[in-house]
Design a protein around this motif. Sequence first.
Motif, PDB file in Angstrom:
ATOM      1  N   HIS A 255      44.576  47.274  50.399  1.00 27.91           N
ATOM      2  CA  HIS A 255      44.886  46.993  48.996  1.00 27.91           C
ATOM      3  C   HIS A 255      44.295  45.656  48.561  1.00 27.91           C
ATOM      4  O   HIS A 255      43.897  45.498  47.393  1.00 27.91           O
ATOM      5  N   LEU A 256      44.213  44.701  49.472  1.00 25.99           N
ATOM      6  CA  LEU A 256      43.538  43.445  49.148  1.00 25.99           C
ATOM      7  C   LEU A 256      42.054  43.692  48.893  1.00 25.99           C
ATOM      8  O   LEU A 256      41.459  43.135  47.957  1.00 25.99           O
ATOM      9  N   ALA A 257      41.440  44.554  49.707  1.00 26.71           N
ATOM     10  CA  ALA A 257      40.035  44.902  49.507  1.00 26.71           C
ATOM     11  C   ALA A 257      39.832  45.616  48.170  1.00 26.71           C
ATOM     12  O   ALA A 257      38.808  45.415  47.496  1.00 26.71           O
ATOM     13  N   ALA A 258      40.792  46.447  47.772  1.00 28.53           N
ATOM     14  CA  ALA A 258      40.689  47.117  46.474  1.00 28.53           C
ATOM     15  C   ALA A 258      40.640  46.101  45.339  1.00 28.53           C
ATOM     16  O   ALA A 258      39.866  46.251  44.381  1.00 28.53           O
ATOM     17  N   GLU A 259      41.443  45.046  45.452  1.00 26.92           N
ATOM     18  CA  GLU A 259      41.417  43.999  44.434  1.00 26.92           C
ATOM     19  C   GLU A 259      40.088  43.248  44.444  1.00 26.92           C
ATOM     20  O   GLU A 259      39.554  42.886  43.393  1.00 26.92           O
ATOM     21  N   VAL A 260      39.549  43.003  45.637  1.00 26.05           N
ATOM     22  CA  VAL A 260      38.256  42.318  45.751  1.00 26.05           C
ATOM     23  C   VAL A 260      37.161  43.160  45.102  1.00 26.05           C
ATOM     24  O   VAL A 260      36.309  42.648  44.359  1.00 26.05           O
ATOM     25  N   VAL A 261      37.167  44.457  45.371  1.00 22.56           N
ATOM     26  CA  VAL A 261      36.161  45.350  44.783  1.00 22.56           C
ATOM     27  C   VAL A 261      36.290  45.371  43.262  1.00 22.56           C
ATOM     28  O   VAL A 261      35.285  45.314  42.533  1.00 22.56           O
ATOM     29  N   LEU A 262      37.505  45.456  42.764  1.00 21.54           N
ATOM     30  CA  LEU A 262      37.712  45.434  41.318  1.00 21.54           C
ATOM     31  C   LEU A 262      37.184  44.142  40.695  1.00 21.54           C
ATOM     32  O   LEU A 262      36.508  44.160  39.660  1.00 21.54           O
ATOM     33  N   ALA A 263      37.471  43.010  41.347  1.00 19.31           N
ATOM     34  CA  ALA A 263      37.059  41.718  40.804  1.00 19.31           C
ATOM     35  C   ALA A 263      35.545  41.549  40.808  1.00 19.31           C
ATOM     36  O   ALA A 263      34.967  40.958  39.892  1.00 19.31           O
ATOM     37  N   LEU A 264      34.884  42.064  41.844  1.00 17.66           N
ATOM     38  CA  LEU A 264      33.443  41.847  41.996  1.00 17.66           C
ATOM     39  C   LEU A 264      32.598  42.823  41.195  1.00 17.66           C
ATOM     40  O   LEU A 264      31.508  42.467  40.731  1.00 17.66           O
ATOM     41  N   PHE A 265      33.058  44.055  41.019  1.00 19.93           N
ATOM     42  CA  PHE A 265      32.178  45.095  40.496  1.00 19.93           C
ATOM     43  C   PHE A 265      32.609  45.682  39.148  1.00 19.93           C
ATOM     44  O   PHE A 265      31.963  46.595  38.657  1.00 19.93           O
ATOM     45  N   THR A 266      33.703  45.192  38.604  1.00 24.62           N
ATOM     46  CA  THR A 266      34.094  45.631  37.265  1.00 24.62           C
ATOM     47  C   THR A 266      34.396  44.406  36.406  1.00 24.62           C
ATOM     48  O   THR A 266      34.653  43.317  36.918  1.00 24.62           O
ATOM     49  N   ARG A 267      34.359  44.612  35.099  1.00 27.18           N
ATOM     50  CA  ARG A 267      34.687  43.545  34.157  1.00 27.18           C
ATOM     51  C   ARG A 267      36.116  43.722  33.655  1.00 27.18           C
ATOM     52  O   ARG A 267      36.738  44.768  33.856  1.00 27.18           O
ATOM     53  N   HIS A 268      36.591  42.681  32.991  1.00 25.96           N
ATOM     54  CA  HIS A 268      37.958  42.734  32.476  1.00 25.96           C
ATOM     55  C   HIS A 268      38.136  43.919  31.528  1.00 25.96           C
ATOM     56  O   HIS A 268      39.158  44.616  31.575  1.00 25.96           O
ATOM     57  N   ALA A 269      37.149  44.171  30.687  1.00 26.68           N
ATOM     58  CA  ALA A 269      37.247  45.299  29.752  1.00 26.68           C
ATOM     59  C   ALA A 269      37.304  46.631  30.495  1.00 26.68           C
ATOM     60  O   ALA A 269      38.003  47.561  30.072  1.00 26.68           O
ATOM     61  N   ASP A 270      36.565  46.732  31.608  1.00 26.09           N
ATOM     62  CA  ASP A 270      36.604  47.964  32.409  1.00 26.09           C
ATOM     63  C   ASP A 270      38.001  48.205  32.973  1.00 26.09           C
ATOM     64  O   ASP A 270      38.486  49.344  33.024  1.00 26.09           O
ATOM     65  N   ARG A 271      38.634  47.128  33.404  1.00 23.96           N
ATOM     66  CA  ARG A 271      39.952  47.261  34.034  1.00 23.96           C
ATOM     67  C   ARG A 271      41.062  47.525  33.020  1.00 23.96           C
ATOM     68  O   ARG A 271      42.111  48.065  33.381  1.00 23.96           O
ATOM     69  N   ARG A 272      40.830  47.112  31.772  1.00 26.80           N
ATOM     70  CA  ARG A 272      41.856  47.307  30.750  1.00 26.80           C
ATOM     71  C   ARG A 272      41.753  48.660  30.050  1.00 26.80           C
ATOM     72  O   ARG A 272      42.750  49.156  29.513  1.00 26.80           O
ATOM     73  N   ALA A 273      40.587  49.251  30.059  1.00 25.38           N
ATOM     74  CA  ALA A 273      40.397  50.521  29.340  1.00 25.38           C
ATOM     75  C   ALA A 273      41.212  51.626  30.004  1.00 25.38           C
ATOM     76  O   ALA A 273      41.156  51.809  31.222  1.00 25.38           O
ATOM     77  N   PRO A 274      41.985  52.371  29.235  1.00 21.72           N
ATOM     78  CA  PRO A 274      42.792  53.457  29.829  1.00 21.72           C
ATOM     79  C   PRO A 274      41.909  54.588  30.320  1.00 21.72           C
ATOM     80  O   PRO A 274      40.763  54.750  29.897  1.00 21.72           O
TER      81      PRO A 274
END
Length: 500
Positions: A255-274
């Motif tokens: 789960h820590l790696a999942a957060e690292v992948v999200l932080a490195l390869f997506t933008r804030h807008a990508d993470r907020r979009a439903p």
Amino acid sequence: MDAERDTEPVRTDYATRPMRAAGLAPEPQSGNGWAIVFTLVALGALGVLAVIPGTLGGPGELGWHGLLTFLVFAVAVGGWMSSRLDDTFVAVAAAVLLVVFGVLDSEDVFEPLGEDQIWLLIAAFILAAGINATGLPARLSVALVARARRPRGLFHLITASLVITALLVPSTSGRAALVLPFYLTLAAAFAARERLVRALAVLFPTVVLLSAVASLVGAGAHLVTSEILASTVDVRIGFAQWLWWGLPFAVASSHLAAEVVLALFTRHADRRAPLRVDAEALRAQLEVPDRMRRDEIRAAALLGVVVLLWSTEPLHGLSPALVALGGAVLITSPRLGTVRFGAALSEIPWSLLLFMAATGALGTGLTESGAAQWAVTSFLSGAPRSTVLLTVVVLSVAAHLVVQSRSARSSVLIPLVVPAALAVGMNPVALAFASTAAAGFCHTLPSSAKPVAMFARIEQAPTFAPRDLLKLSALLGPVMVVLVLLFTRFVWPPLGLHLD
């Protein structure tokens, strides 16, 4: 059992079928020339010493057997560093050389093939073949992922499902091939969000590799570690113990790696979009029926009983290998089973079994010849425990840059880690477990691990580039070092795995 299962053998082929479906063609491996040169030089030196040992001065405290063992070990490491040589061939050749030079008896090579751990792995692969034939892992994954409403939720639900598969399929490459169609389905569903799809391509192999530590049969390296501990300090880590120590680390690191992948390869807008995951479309793409079939229910019930018996071994005294064999017999039985026995046998990695036996003999040779103890005494004499722990963890995390095979890395590291722990008064089981957990990190290059290579070569959907792996490794590698150190200090001791 369904009628069609009675009339036609079920072949899961989970290690190859998804690769063919994704358009992945076999790729010739290129060898490391310098590794070949290293191996040949070491082999030449070995030959000289074997032919004319009496004409040279003695090797001092190490002794001739110790020196010969070191040279054989160097040849084996050189072979494992090269992609031109099969890992099992290298291990068996090294074991034969130790017998020829009198370091080991022939029984030291043959006896490991009859060990409980070998039979546990055989039975675990038969069980996995029967479970995969029902489609149960795909159903579990769809049920979890369909709950996602935003990308962060999707990533963590995928991570949770991949951790569960570590208990179902005893092979990282097999698990990667098993979930590859699942990734392709998600990639098609989110085709308009390319950054999200690329991040998913990184997530799947990353979590497959890190979550393997959850189970003793999650990777061959775990069984190698357990066997080397049994042959050197007469302590074998059982299934329940490994699950007790490994599952928390697998959950935390994944789960820590999942957060690292999200932080490195997506933008804030990508993470907020439903987002909305269409469970019906996923089931249709993966050919998962709406309702559970009888064979799925039987497989799930059998797996639950097997895992329960594995986890409660101290209460009933039945060995995990015997429990696994009982489960393997039931899941391949004519009326209750889900797969034919012959088809299940084809899923067993016989090469891995030979590799485990041969590397166990190599570890025995390093110990009995005094070579491992001499090396540790020479290089770690007077070193504080904290330095030894940090050195072992860092080397274990970085070892995939030199030795690509996960099992080979444990075969190289654990015979040296055990005497290192004894030399400074540490618990060899704890240090060996920490080393094996750290060695699960192997994400820097596409060639570092088979699951990474598998997802790097996808043609039907966007995937990551080699530079993406370097970016991931630059952050996740140090994070893994810190996480292992934190677990050795704060998490594993309350669970009974003390470093002192």
